[in-house]
Design a protein around this motif. Sequence first.
Motif, PDB file in Angstrom:
ATOM      1  N   ALA A 286     -48.017 -50.429  80.965  1.00 28.38           N
ATOM      2  CA  ALA A 286     -48.225 -51.705  81.338  1.00 28.38           C
ATOM      3  C   ALA A 286     -47.588 -51.779  82.736  1.00 28.38           C
ATOM      4  CB  ALA A 286     -47.329 -52.746  80.050  1.00 28.38           C
ATOM      5  N   LEU A 287     -48.286 -52.738  83.363  1.00 28.74           N
ATOM      6  CA  LEU A 287     -47.862 -53.112  84.849  1.00 28.74           C
ATOM      7  C   LEU A 287     -47.240 -54.072  84.694  1.00 28.74           C
ATOM      8  CD1 LEU A 287     -51.283 -52.124  86.770  1.00 28.74           C
ATOM      9  CD2 LEU A 287     -49.223 -50.708  86.585  1.00 28.74           C
ATOM     10  N   LEU A 288     -46.478 -54.563  85.755  1.00 25.56           N
ATOM     11  CA  LEU A 288     -45.483 -55.798  85.682  1.00 25.56           C
ATOM     12  C   LEU A 288     -46.366 -56.867  86.979  1.00 25.56           C
ATOM     13  CD1 LEU A 288     -41.878 -54.839  85.086  1.00 25.56           C
ATOM     14  CD2 LEU A 288     -43.542 -55.853  83.718  1.00 25.56           C
ATOM     15  N   PHE A 289     -46.337 -57.752  86.595  1.00 30.67           N
ATOM     16  CA  PHE A 289     -47.036 -58.734  87.610  1.00 30.67           C
ATOM     17  C   PHE A 289     -45.998 -60.008  88.038  1.00 30.67           C
ATOM     18  CE2 PHE A 289     -50.446 -61.859  89.132  1.00 30.67           C
ATOM     19  CZ  PHE A 289     -51.066 -61.336  90.244  1.00 30.67           C
ATOM     20  N   HIS A 290     -45.393 -60.095  89.204  1.00 30.04           N
ATOM     21  CA  HIS A 290     -44.250 -60.864  89.560  1.00 30.04           C
ATOM     22  C   HIS A 290     -44.937 -62.036  90.483  1.00 30.04           C
ATOM     23  CE1 HIS A 290     -41.653 -57.878  88.113  1.00 30.04           C
ATOM     24  NE2 HIS A 290     -40.695 -58.529  87.980  1.00 30.04           N
TER      25      HIS A 290
ATOM     26  N   GLY B 103     -49.068 -62.713  93.695  1.00 34.67           N
ATOM     27  CA  GLY B 103     -48.326 -61.878  92.616  1.00 34.67           C
ATOM     28  C   GLY B 103     -48.493 -60.561  93.046  1.00 34.67           C
ATOM     29  N   LEU B 104     -47.385 -59.662  92.598  1.00 33.74           N
ATOM     30  CA  LEU B 104     -47.000 -58.259  93.028  1.00 33.74           C
ATOM     31  C   LEU B 104     -47.262 -57.445  91.726  1.00 33.74           C
ATOM     32  CD1 LEU B 104     -43.618 -58.484  95.061  1.00 33.74           C
ATOM     33  CD2 LEU B 104     -46.070 -58.717  95.626  1.00 33.74           C
ATOM     34  N   LEU B 105     -48.202 -56.319  91.846  1.00 40.41           N
ATOM     35  CA  LEU B 105     -48.432 -55.812  90.657  1.00 40.41           C
ATOM     36  C   LEU B 105     -48.068 -54.213  90.880  1.00 40.41           C
ATOM     37  CD1 LEU B 105     -50.364 -55.768  88.098  1.00 40.41           C
ATOM     38  CD2 LEU B 105     -52.069 -54.860  89.398  1.00 40.41           C
ATOM     39  N   ALA B 106     -47.100 -53.815  89.965  1.00 42.19           N
ATOM     40  CA  ALA B 106     -46.384 -52.598  90.176  1.00 42.19           C
ATOM     41  C   ALA B 106     -46.094 -51.964  88.675  1.00 42.19           C
ATOM     42  CB  ALA B 106     -45.075 -53.086  91.026  1.00 42.19           C
ATOM     43  N   ASP B 107     -45.857 -50.588  88.716  1.00 50.75           N
ATOM     44  CA  ASP B 107     -45.623 -50.118  87.504  1.00 50.75           C
ATOM     45  C   ASP B 107     -44.099 -49.978  87.506  1.00 50.75           C
ATOM     46  OD1 ASP B 107     -44.717 -48.070  89.387  1.00 50.75           O
ATOM     47  OD2 ASP B 107     -46.186 -46.634  88.759  1.00 50.75           O
TER      48      ASP B 107
ATOM     49  N   LEU C 286     -43.956 -48.562 100.303  1.00 50.02           N
ATOM     50  CA  LEU C 286     -43.129 -47.403  99.804  1.00 50.02           C
ATOM     51  C   LEU C 286     -43.224 -47.416  98.180  1.00 50.02           C
ATOM     52  CD1 LEU C 286     -39.701 -47.860 101.681  1.00 50.02           C
ATOM     53  CD2 LEU C 286     -41.463 -46.195 102.123  1.00 50.02           C
ATOM     54  N   PHE C 287     -43.698 -48.400  97.506  1.00 49.80           N
ATOM     55  CA  PHE C 287     -43.747 -48.262  95.890  1.00 49.80           C
ATOM     56  C   PHE C 287     -44.995 -48.295  95.392  1.00 49.80           C
ATOM     57  CE2 PHE C 287     -39.231 -48.942  97.416  1.00 49.80           C
ATOM     58  CZ  PHE C 287     -38.559 -47.610  96.943  1.00 49.80           C
ATOM     59  N   ASP C 288     -46.073 -48.412  96.506  1.00 50.67           N
ATOM     60  CA  ASP C 288     -47.325 -48.542  95.809  1.00 50.67           C
ATOM     61  C   ASP C 288     -47.572 -49.962  95.188  1.00 50.67           C
ATOM     62  OD1 ASP C 288     -48.408 -46.196  96.937  1.00 50.67           O
ATOM     63  OD2 ASP C 288     -47.362 -45.248  95.239  1.00 50.67           O
ATOM     64  N   ILE C 289     -47.164 -50.948  95.452  1.00 47.78           N
ATOM     65  CA  ILE C 289     -46.978 -52.275  95.191  1.00 47.78           C
ATOM     66  C   ILE C 289     -48.247 -53.206  95.500  1.00 47.78           C
ATOM     67  CG2 ILE C 289     -45.979 -54.549  94.859  1.00 47.78           C
ATOM     68  CD1 ILE C 289     -43.331 -53.145  95.246  1.00 47.78           C
ATOM     69  N   GLU C 290     -49.302 -53.550  94.903  1.00 43.51           N
ATOM     70  CA  GLU C 290     -50.308 -54.341  94.956  1.00 43.51           C
ATOM     71  C   GLU C 290     -50.153 -55.706  95.233  1.00 43.51           C
ATOM     72  OE1 GLU C 290     -54.001 -51.324  93.499  1.00 43.51           O
ATOM     73  OE2 GLU C 290     -53.549 -53.275  92.578  1.00 43.51           O
ATOM     74  N   VAL C 291     -50.570 -56.492  96.072  1.00 44.01           N
ATOM     75  CA  VAL C 291     -50.474 -57.867  96.305  1.00 44.01           C
ATOM     76  C   VAL C 291     -51.874 -58.645  95.928  1.00 44.01           C
ATOM     77  CG1 VAL C 291     -50.048 -59.835  98.087  1.00 44.01           C
ATOM     78  CG2 VAL C 291     -48.765 -57.867  98.160  1.00 44.01           C
ATOM     79  N   ILE C 292     -51.892 -59.527  95.313  1.00 42.49           N
ATOM     80  CA  ILE C 292     -52.749 -60.495  94.876  1.00 42.49           C
ATOM     81  C   ILE C 292     -52.630 -61.914  95.108  1.00 42.49           C
ATOM     82  CG2 ILE C 292     -54.555 -61.142  92.923  1.00 42.49           C
ATOM     83  CD1 ILE C 292     -54.058 -58.897  91.474  1.00 42.49           C
ATOM     84  N   ILE C 293     -53.543 -62.555  95.977  1.00 40.16           N
ATOM     85  CA  ILE C 293     -53.219 -63.874  96.420  1.00 40.16           C
ATOM     86  C   ILE C 293     -54.323 -64.686  96.123  1.00 40.16           C
ATOM     87  CG2 ILE C 293     -52.931 -65.108  98.665  1.00 40.16           C
ATOM     88  CD1 ILE C 293     -52.232 -62.356 100.029  1.00 40.16           C
ATOM     89  N   ARG C 294     -53.936 -66.004  95.894  1.00 38.24           N
ATOM     90  CA  ARG C 294     -54.953 -66.994  95.673  1.00 38.24           C
ATOM     91  C   ARG C 294     -54.146 -68.155  96.604  1.00 38.24           C
ATOM     92  NH1 ARG C 294     -59.813 -68.999  95.196  1.00 38.24           N
ATOM     93  NH2 ARG C 294     -60.403 -70.470  93.705  1.00 38.24           N
ATOM     94  N   ALA C 295     -54.969 -68.692  97.573  1.00 42.35           N
ATOM     95  CA  ALA C 295     -54.375 -69.804  98.165  1.00 42.35           C
ATOM     96  C   ALA C 295     -55.343 -71.133  98.218  1.00 42.35           C
ATOM     97  CB  ALA C 295     -54.389 -69.398  99.938  1.00 42.35           C
ATOM     98  N   ALA C 296     -54.768 -71.997  98.551  1.00 46.04           N
ATOM     99  CA  ALA C 296     -55.683 -73.471  98.553  1.00 46.04           C
ATOM    100  C   ALA C 296     -55.540 -73.929  99.670  1.00 46.04           C
ATOM    101  CB  ALA C 296     -55.158 -74.164  97.153  1.00 46.04           C
TER     102      ALA C 296
END
Length: 241
Positions: A2-6, A21-25, A89-99
């Motif tokens: 599972a990945l964590l989404f902060h 949100g930050l998606l990381a293992d 450095l830690f292969d963290i993905e960023v997902i963005i929803r703006a309004a």
Amino acid sequence: MALLFHIDESIESNRFHVHLGLLADGPGVAGATTRLETLADQVRQQQALVPYPLEFHGYEMLQRVGAWSWFSYAEIFGFYEEALRALQLFDIEVIIRAADLDAVSRRRGASFDVYEPMFSNLLERLNERCRNRCEHGLVVADEQQQYGPVLQKLLYRWQRTGTGGYRAQVLDRVLDAAHFVDSKLSRMIQLADLAAYVERRRRATPHESHSQAEAAMARFHQMVTAAVPSPQGQYRTLWVG
């Protein structure tokens, strides 16, 4: 695995609301957390009056508020960049929803609350990204006194009967409940806050008036944008109502 989404957000009244949100293992979360803890220790070593625990917060840092008032802008820009470097450095993905709040208000009415659809839209993209990666994700968000209980119940429903709207889907890749935590206790929520503030600030103020600030914000925004997975048009979006 599972990945964590902060998740955290940055809001400017009547202008822009950014949910990010930050998606990381697990190793990524551990590495980023250690990096920010080490950076916090370095900040306190430079200025003994900085309180413990030190929280990284985008607005307070770049406005030199509270503990950050002891430092020059040049020093703060350095701290901010070192924190954001964790994304790469830690292969963290960023997902963005703006309004665009003004545009949404014109189309939906001044009383329309964007919070629920923003959260739903962000989790839809999380669901899609986890499916593409053949993974599942667990949601950890900044504490919400007003919306937290409602969003937990909504996620329960979305996992079983689906979301609404044009991107409607069952959130079958999102695990368990939404977990809301105090940002002071989570370095990953703090890192999400730093990235969200950069995204919101860049949308509201595309060019800073001072050259040093402009150079810093351009670097920060490039670091955040580079962490958005492809296609960026799916994972970095602007809602106009």
